[in-house]
Design a protein around this motif. Sequence first.
Motif, short mmCIF file in Angstrom:
data_model
loop_
_atom_site.label_atom_id
_atom_site.label_comp_id
_atom_site.label_asym_id
_atom_site.label_seq_id
_atom_site.Cartn_x
_atom_site.Cartn_y
_atom_site.Cartn_z
N PRO A 151 -7.92 -55.32 27.21
CA PRO A 151 -8.62 -55.27 25.93
C PRO A 151 -8.59 -56.63 25.24
O PRO A 151 -7.56 -57.30 25.22
CB PRO A 151 -7.83 -54.21 25.13
N VAL A 152 -9.73 -57.03 24.66
CA VAL A 152 -9.86 -58.34 24.02
C VAL A 152 -10.49 -58.15 22.65
O VAL A 152 -11.49 -57.45 22.49
CB VAL A 152 -10.70 -59.31 24.86
N LEU A 153 -9.88 -58.80 21.65
CA LEU A 153 -10.39 -58.82 20.27
C LEU A 153 -10.51 -60.27 19.84
O LEU A 153 -9.60 -61.05 20.08
CB LEU A 153 -9.43 -58.06 19.34
N ALA A 154 -11.63 -60.65 19.21
CA ALA A 154 -11.79 -62.01 18.68
C ALA A 154 -12.38 -61.93 17.29
O ALA A 154 -13.22 -61.09 16.99
CB ALA A 154 -12.68 -62.85 19.59
N ILE A 155 -11.89 -62.83 16.41
CA ILE A 155 -12.39 -62.92 15.04
C ILE A 155 -12.71 -64.36 14.72
O ILE A 155 -12.19 -65.28 15.35
CB ILE A 155 -11.38 -62.36 14.02
N ASP A 156 -13.60 -64.55 13.72
CA ASP A 156 -13.88 -65.91 13.28
C ASP A 156 -12.93 -66.29 12.16
O ASP A 156 -11.99 -65.55 11.83
CB ASP A 156 -15.35 -66.06 12.85
N LYS A 157 -13.15 -67.48 11.57
CA LYS A 157 -12.23 -67.96 10.53
C LYS A 157 -12.22 -67.06 9.30
O LYS A 157 -11.26 -67.08 8.53
CB LYS A 157 -12.63 -69.39 10.10
N ASN A 158 -13.29 -66.28 9.10
CA ASN A 158 -13.36 -65.40 7.93
C ASN A 158 -12.77 -64.02 8.21
O ASN A 158 -12.82 -63.14 7.36
CB ASN A 158 -14.81 -65.27 7.47
N GLY A 159 -12.24 -63.82 9.42
CA GLY A 159 -11.65 -62.54 9.76
C GLY A 159 -12.68 -61.51 10.19
O GLY A 159 -12.38 -60.32 10.23
N ASP A 201 -4.07 -62.71 13.39
CA ASP A 201 -4.14 -63.40 12.10
C ASP A 201 -3.09 -64.49 11.97
O ASP A 201 -3.22 -65.38 11.13
CB ASP A 201 -3.98 -62.38 10.96
N LEU A 202 -2.01 -64.43 12.78
CA LEU A 202 -0.97 -65.47 12.71
C LEU A 202 -1.49 -66.82 13.18
O LEU A 202 -0.86 -67.85 12.92
CB LEU A 202 0.25 -65.06 13.55
N ILE A 203 -2.61 -66.86 13.91
CA ILE A 203 -3.20 -68.13 14.32
C ILE A 203 -3.62 -68.94 13.10
O ILE A 203 -3.51 -70.16 13.06
CB ILE A 203 -4.41 -67.88 15.24
N PHE A 204 -4.10 -68.24 12.05
CA PHE A 204 -4.57 -68.93 10.85
C PHE A 204 -3.44 -69.18 9.86
O PHE A 204 -3.41 -70.18 9.17
CB PHE A 204 -5.67 -68.10 10.15
N LYS A 205 -2.47 -68.24 9.79
CA LYS A 205 -1.39 -68.37 8.81
C LYS A 205 -0.15 -67.69 9.36
O LYS A 205 -0.19 -66.52 9.70
CB LYS A 205 -1.80 -67.73 7.48
N ASP A 206 0.94 -68.46 9.45
CA ASP A 206 2.20 -67.90 9.95
C ASP A 206 2.88 -67.12 8.83
O ASP A 206 3.45 -67.70 7.92
CB ASP A 206 3.09 -69.03 10.45
N VAL A 249 -11.62 -72.90 19.36
CA VAL A 249 -12.04 -74.16 18.76
C VAL A 249 -13.48 -74.44 19.12
O VAL A 249 -13.98 -74.00 20.16
CB VAL A 249 -11.13 -75.33 19.23
N ASP A 250 -14.16 -75.19 18.24
CA ASP A 250 -15.54 -75.58 18.52
C ASP A 250 -15.56 -76.85 19.36
O ASP A 250 -14.52 -77.35 19.79
CB ASP A 250 -16.33 -75.75 17.21
N ALA A 251 -16.76 -77.36 19.60
CA ALA A 251 -16.92 -78.54 20.46
C ALA A 251 -16.21 -79.75 19.89
O ALA A 251 -15.80 -80.64 20.64
CB ALA A 251 -18.41 -78.84 20.66
N ASN A 254 -12.28 -78.34 16.32
CA ASN A 254 -11.84 -77.71 15.07
C ASN A 254 -11.63 -76.21 15.27
O ASN A 254 -12.36 -75.56 16.04
CB ASN A 254 -12.87 -77.96 13.96
N LEU A 255 -10.66 -75.65 14.55
CA LEU A 255 -10.37 -74.22 14.64
C LEU A 255 -11.55 -73.43 14.13
O LEU A 255 -11.99 -73.60 12.99
CB LEU A 255 -9.11 -73.89 13.83
N SER A 256 -12.11 -72.54 14.97
CA SER A 256 -13.27 -71.75 14.57
C SER A 256 -12.98 -70.26 14.58
O SER A 256 -13.78 -69.48 14.10
CB SER A 256 -14.45 -72.03 15.50
#
Length: 899
Positions: A151-159, A201-206, A249-251, A254-256
Motif C-alpha cells: 500500500p502506498v499513500l502520497a500527499i503534497d505540501k498542503n497535505g 506528516d513527519l517529513i514536513f514537521k518532526d 522533491v521536484d526537479a 525542493n520538497l514538494s
Amino acid sequence: MHILIIEDDQDHRDLILRAFRDDREKFRISIAGSIAQAREITGHDPPDLIISDWNLPDGKGIDILSRVNDAVTIPLIVMTGYGDERLAVEIMKSGAVDYIVKSATVFEDLPNISRKALRFWENLQERMRAETAVRDSQKRLADILAFLPDPVLAIDKNGTVIAWNNAMEGLTGVAAADMLGKGDHEYSLPFYGIQRPILVDLIFKDDQDVREDYVYVNRDGQKIIAEVFSPMLNGGRGAHLWGTASPLVDAAGNLSGAIEVIRDITDRKNAELALQENEIKFRTLLESVPDLILVHRGGIILYVNQVAQNITGYTLHEILNQPISRFIATEYQDPVSSAIRKRSLGEPVAPYEIEILTKSGGRLTVMIRGCGIEFDGAPASLNVLTDITDRKRADEALRESEIRFRALIQNSSDIIRILDKDGRIVYESPSAERILGYPAGYLIGRNPMDDIHPDDLEHVNHDLREVFDKTNPGIPTEFRIRKADGDYIWVDALAANLLDEPGINGIVVTTRPIQQRKEAEAALQESEERLRLALEGAGAAFWEWYLPTGKAVFSDRFYTMLGYTPGEFPATFERWAALMHPDERSHILADLDEQIKRKRPLCEIEFRMRTKEGGWMWVLGRGKIVEFDSQGVPVRLTGVNLDITNRRLMESEIRSLNAVLEQRIADRTEALSKANQALEEENAQRLTVEDKLRSSLDEKTLLLKEIHHRVKNNLQIIASLLNLQSRYIRDEPTLAALRESQNRVRAMALVHEKLYRSEDLAHIDLNEYITFLGTGLFQFYGAKGRGIRFRLDMHDVDVDINTAIPLGLIINELISNSLKYAFPGGREGEVSISIKKEEHILTVNFHDDGIGIPDSLDWKNTHSLGLQLVNTLTDQMDGTIELDRTAGTTFILVLHEKQ
C-alpha cells in the motif's frame, strides 16, 4: 542551411544577399516579396529559418508563421525599420524568435544573427521534447505506483492526497476516488478512526506527539521508518503495520510532498511475540542465577546446571543418575517423596522449603518450585531450588529495618537498594520496577554490577569499593544502568556504608535517573560546538557585554581580527569604544544606546575600528539582549563582530559605477521614458494597482533587455567600423592590433547578447558563453583547418555581467595568444579550458600543448598588450595567476566573482 528572405525593398534584398554571399558558411537563400510568395515556397521547400520584413504588401511579417497544435513549426526573425518597444513586444509574443532594426551593420551581421537564432530554436525544441518526455515518465510512474504490491499513500505540501494505490484500497477498503484530493488528515481515518497527523506528516514537521503514537520510530537520512498498531483495520481486529515515509522533491530539488509505503506485519508480529515468550521461558530456565536448576524422572537426577554444582560442591559426575534423596536431609525425605508422587500424577504442588546436603557436610535451606516438562522425549519434572539460607537469616533483621524505612522508601521517586557485604542486592524499593522495568524482586540476590554499562564498570567498582572501605567523600557517581528492555539510562548514585548499623547491616544505595539531564547536556554541548565551528568558519569575533559594569568578554578572534594578540588589551566597553573612529563614536554609541533602550530583538551597527597597525577596519556588530534585571532593564548583551571592509569598498565602487550607468541609461532612453510615462498615465485610469505593478515590471524587464540589445548593437557597430577600417590598413602590426581589438569588442558584445536572449538577466551561462567565444576565435584564426582542437571542461557555471566581461577578455587574450604563437609551421595541437566554481571563487585552468612561452620572457612585465590586459584584469578580480611552462603553456587563475 535553407533561409527564406521576405523583403519587398530591392536595395535591402541586395544588402542581405551580399552579406550571406560573403559569409564563410554557404547558405541556400530563397527570396519572396510578399506573404503569398513566401507561402508558396514554404509549401514545396520548407526553409530552416524565415527572415521577414514587418510591413509587406499583403500583410505583416508575422503572418507567415505556421503552427501545428498551437506550436510554431519554423523559426522567424522579423525586421523593422525603426525601434519601437511596443512593436517589439507584439512581435515576440506572436511567436518570433528575434526582431532586429534594419541597418547596414545589421544586414552585414545577418549570417551570425541567423546562426544564433537557429541555435536558440534548436534549444527551444529540445526543451519542449524534454518536457514531453517528463510527462510520459510521470504517467508511467503513476501506473507503476498503482500496481505496487505494498500500500502506498502520497500527499503534497498542503497535505492533500495525490496517490492512493490499489494495494492501499485493499488494505483500508477505501477507494482511491474517495480519497484523492482530500486533505486535513482525512487519510488517517481508515487507520485510526480520527483525523490526525501520521508518519508521512513527519517529513514536513518532526512532531514529538506524533512520534509517541508509534511503537518504534527511526530516521535514516531522509527516510523515516516506524511501527504502529492500527485498530481500525481487519474489521476492527486491528493490524500491526510497518511504514516507511520519504520526501518527494521536484526537479529543482525542493520538497514538494511526501510518500509513505506500508506493509502489514501482523503475522510476523504474532510470530515474534510467540518466539519472545519461548525465549523468556528458556532464559528463565537457564539464567535464573543464583538458583539451582534440576531435572529428574522418578526421583533420578537427569540434569543440573552449573549453579547446582557450585552450591553443593559435588561434580556433575557425582550428581547425574543419582537418586535425589541422596542429597536431601533425612527429615525432609517424606515431603519430597510426596511432592514427586503428586507431580507425577499431575496434581498441583505448592512451593515448599527443605534442606539439602552439601559435599562438605553442611546444609542449605532452599525453596523448591517445580513443573512437569518433556525432557529427552519423555515426561520429567523441572525443579528450581532457590538458596534462601542467607535470606532466612537476614529476614529478621530486614523486618526490623523495614518499618523504619518503609515510609521513606515506598514513596521515594529514586531507586533505593541495600547491598550485603558481598555486594549483592538484598532489598530494592518499588520504584525500581517503574524505572527499570524488572518485576518486583527479580533482582534480589543478584550482583548489581551485572547491569552496569561496560564502559562505566571500572569507575563504579572503584567508587563502591571506597564506600566499603569508608573512604568515599560522599560524591555521587554517574553511570549507565541496563533496564529490562535492554536499553541503558543514565543515573547518579550515592551510597552509605551501614554494614554495622543494626537492622540494616548493608550498603544503602540511592539511585536517581538523570537521563533527561544528560540528554540536555549533550544537546547543549553539541549546540555550543556547532556555534563555535560556525563562528570560526564565518570569521566572526564573539563578544559579551555586561551593561551595569561595562565589563566584557572578547573571543580570540576579536583581538586577531584587529591585529592584536588575544588578551593584549582589557575586555571592557571603554576600551572597545576607544577603538572606534572618533568621527563616528558619538552617534554610533547614541544609536546603540537607543536600540538597547527600545529592547530591539537584534541590535546592529556598522562602524570603523582602529587596527594595531593604525589602519581602519569596517566592522558589522550584531548583538542580542540575553538578560534583563527584575525591572525589565537589559543587563547583558551577546553578539559577534564581522569584518565588512571589503564589502564597504565594493559598495562604494558599485555606487560609482551605478551612477555612471544610470546617467547613460537616462541619456539614451529619455524619449522612451517619456513614452512610458504617457502610457503609464493612460493605464492608470483603467487598470488596478496590481495591473500597474505587473505592467511596470514587464516594461522594466523589456527595457533592460532593450538596453543590453542596444549596447550589443553599438559594440557590433564598433566591431564593424574596425573591420571596415582594417580594409584600408596595409601595415601588418597595425592590422593585427585592430583585429585583436575587434575580437575584444566582440567578446564584450557577446555578454550583452547572452543577457538579452536569456530569461535570467542577472546571470550568464559561462559554458555557452566561452563556447561561442572560443568557436569564434578559432574561426577567426582558421585554427580548425590547421589541425588545432578546442576542448572545454565546465559544468553549470553561472556568473553575472561584472564577472563575465573581464573573464571573457582574459579568455579572449589567452586563446588569441595560443592560436597566434603556440602552433607555428603547421603544428597541430589542442587548446583546453577548465573552469570550476566554488562559492564565489572561479578556478580557471588554461592549457595549450604548443611550443610554450620561452623561459627568457618576463610574462608579467611584457610589452604585449594582451598579457598586460590579462594581468590587469586578474588584479581587478582580486585574483592570482600562475604560469607552468612544462608540456606547453598552462595558466592557472584563481579569480573572485565580483559581488
